[in-house]
Motif scaffolding. Structure first.
Motif, PDB file in Angstrom:
ATOM      1  N   ASP A 293       4.567  -0.806  14.077  1.00  0.00           N
ATOM      2  CA  ASP A 293       3.279  -0.766  13.364  1.00  0.00           C
ATOM      3  C   ASP A 293       2.281  -1.812  13.837  1.00  0.00           C
ATOM      4  N   ARG A 294       2.664  -3.102  13.791  1.00  0.00           N
ATOM      5  CA  ARG A 294       1.694  -4.146  14.137  1.00  0.00           C
ATOM      6  C   ARG A 294       2.159  -4.978  15.334  1.00  0.00           C
TER       7      ARG A 294
ATOM      8  N   CYS B 152      -3.779   6.975   9.818  1.00  0.00           N
ATOM      9  CA  CYS B 152      -2.894   5.991  10.438  1.00  0.00           C
ATOM     10  C   CYS B 152      -1.504   6.458  10.021  1.00  0.00           C
TER      11      CYS B 152
ATOM     12  N   HIS C 210     -10.693  -1.206   5.133  1.00  0.00           N
ATOM     13  CA  HIS C 210      -9.686  -1.148   6.201  1.00  0.00           C
ATOM     14  C   HIS C 210      -8.438  -0.357   5.803  1.00  0.00           C
TER      15      HIS C 210
ATOM     16  N   SER D 116       0.830  -1.209   0.000  1.00  0.00           N
ATOM     17  CA  SER D 116       0.000   0.000   0.000  1.00  0.00           C
ATOM     18  C   SER D 116       0.867   1.262   0.000  1.00  0.00           C
TER      19      SER D 116
ATOM     20  N   TRP E   3       0.656   3.505   2.138  1.00  0.00           N
ATOM     21  CA  TRP E   3       1.043   3.636   3.551  1.00  0.00           C
ATOM     22  C   TRP E   3       2.348   2.892   3.819  1.00  0.00           C
TER      23      TRP E   3
HETATM   24  O1  AHR Z   1      -0.460  -2.015   9.415  1.00  0.00           O
HETATM   25  C1  AHR Z   1      -0.874  -0.832   8.840  1.00  0.00           C
HETATM   26  C2  AHR Z   1      -1.690  -1.115   7.637  1.00  0.00           C
HETATM   27  O2  AHR Z   1      -0.978  -1.921   6.741  1.00  0.00           O
HETATM   28  C3  AHR Z   1      -2.094   0.083   6.817  1.00  0.00           C
HETATM   29  O3  AHR Z   1      -3.283   0.633   7.200  1.00  0.00           O
HETATM   30  C4  AHR Z   1      -2.259  -0.539   5.492  1.00  0.00           C
HETATM   31  O4  AHR Z   1      -2.401   0.362   4.447  1.00  0.00           O
HETATM   32  C5  AHR Z   1      -1.054  -1.349   5.465  1.00  0.00           C
HETATM   33  O5  AHR Z   1      -0.829  -2.125   4.414  1.00  0.00           O
END
Ligand code: AHR
Length: 360
Positions: A157-158, A314, A265, A81, A83
């Motif tokens: 990020d995650r 985000c 999302h 993406s 992002w």
């Molecule tokens: O983890 C963030 C998300 O991962 C973003 O919102 C998305 O665009 C990306 O690929």
């Protein structure tokens, strides 16, 4: 003759004494050398080994001091993406700008690639690992391996879903549940005067990823408070434009004019879906309300063109904050386990004004 014999005897005695002394000296020398050589060889090997270990640990220790150059392995999700592209650049630039060495690996949205990358960072004895997990589960073993190797892991990020939170130092990232709530709250307000039913289709992110799970949860938590909202279709678009378009085409095929709202999302999937909606002959943002997440430039352009209603921010530009945290850790500071990135929400009417200043 007697005198001659006496002198000769003295000379022999002297010579013999000299020989003895020389022999003693050399015996002493060679004796200690031999012994020493043996010891030294062993000692040298041992010492070398010790030095090497010490050297390594000295290196590790010295890397622990503020201002040291670190070798940082960064395992990124992929390039799915707008992002993600901005996030990768932000982290890469911040690591290099701070004078550290970067080892980068793109997982192409595959968990097995990330596990391989982390193992390779461990083998290469990096000082720290930055890791943005594709999905939440299944990382215990490899994180334990990093811990056993004494390499600190920073989640960017995650989040991961592991029982033992000592497997990572800190998690710096957005509050995805809150982003889902913001999307839900915006919709509830926007549709305050509308009577139900309001039919929503949902484009989910990558199955099993933290943002897909959390954004769904936060959104549902809000809209479920009113009976008039219903999610009639929900499927993954894997966070990409191409998949977002493809799945939206399928939604339109089965539900058509019945769809009132699209909740995507991320913005990339929303942008892909906008194309599908136009090709189907409907007007995005008029016939179907479009909600995205990320606040990337593409979403601002779509909003400025009147094709998208809202995007929830985000923020991917946390590279410098992440590098600060890594350096603080190596300087011996205790970090919070969870550090949130601050973010906002932008609507159509703000798009034209803000578009030129958007950084990603
Ligand atoms: O983890 C963030 C998300 O991962 C973003 O919102 C998305 O665009 C990306 O690929």
């Amino acid at each position: 003759m007697k005198k001659f014999l006496e002198a000769k005897g003295l000379l022999i005695l002297l010579f013999a004494l000299l020989l003895l002394l020389a022999a003693c000296g050399s015996a002493d020398e060679s004796g200690s050398n031999q012994e020493g050589a043996g010891d030294n060889t062993e000692q040298t090997e041992e010492e070398n080994d010790a030095e090497e270990t010490e050297g390594d640990s000295e290196e590790e220790e010295s890397d622990g001091q503020a201002g040291e150059k670190l070798v940082i392995g960064f395992s990124q999700v992929g390039a799915e993406s707008e992002w993600r592209t901005a996030n990768t650049k932000s982290i890469q630039d911040a690591i290099k700008d701070a004078g550290h060495e970067l080892k980068f690996s793109d997982a192409q949205q595959k968990q097995e690639n990330q596990i391989k990358a982390i193992r390779s960072f461990i083998t290469q004895k990096v000082d720290a690992i930055v890791f943005s997990p594709v999905v939440e589960t299944g990382f215990e073993t490899v994180l334990q391996e990093a811990k056993d190797a004494g390499i600190p892991v920073f989640l960017a990020d995650r989040a991961v879903d592991v029982e033992d939170d000592s497997l990572w130092v800190t998690f710096l990232g957005s509050d995805f549940v809150e982003e889902g709530r913001k999307a839900g709250n915006w919709l509830v307000e926007e549709m305050a005067d509308e009577e139900g039913p309001i039919n929503i289709v949902e484009l989910q992110g990558t199955v099993g990823s933290a943002p897909a799970i959390d954004r769904k949860q936060g959104f549902e938590e809000i809209i479920s408070q009113e009976d008039k909202f219903e999610i009639i279709k929900s499927q993954t678009g894997d966070f990409t434009r191409a998949k977002g378009k493809e799945v939206m085409e399928a939604f339109l095929k089965s539900e058509g004019d019945n769809i009132d709202v699209l909740y995507a999302h991320n913005d990339d999937m929303a942008i892909g879906a906008i194309q599908a909606i136009e090709e189907y002959g409907l007007k995005p943002a008029e016939d179907i309300t479009i909600i995205g997440v990320d606040a990337v430039k593409g979403a601002f352009e779509a909003m400025a063109d009147g094709k998208m209603n809202v995007t929830i921010e985000c923020n991917p530009l946390f590279g410098p904050q992440l590098v600060d945290l890594i350096e603080q850790h190596f300087a011996g500071e205790e970090l919070d386990k969870r550090i949130a990135v601050e973010e906002s929400m932008y609507t159509m009417d703000q798009a034209e004004e803000l578009l030129p200043t958007r950084e990603y």
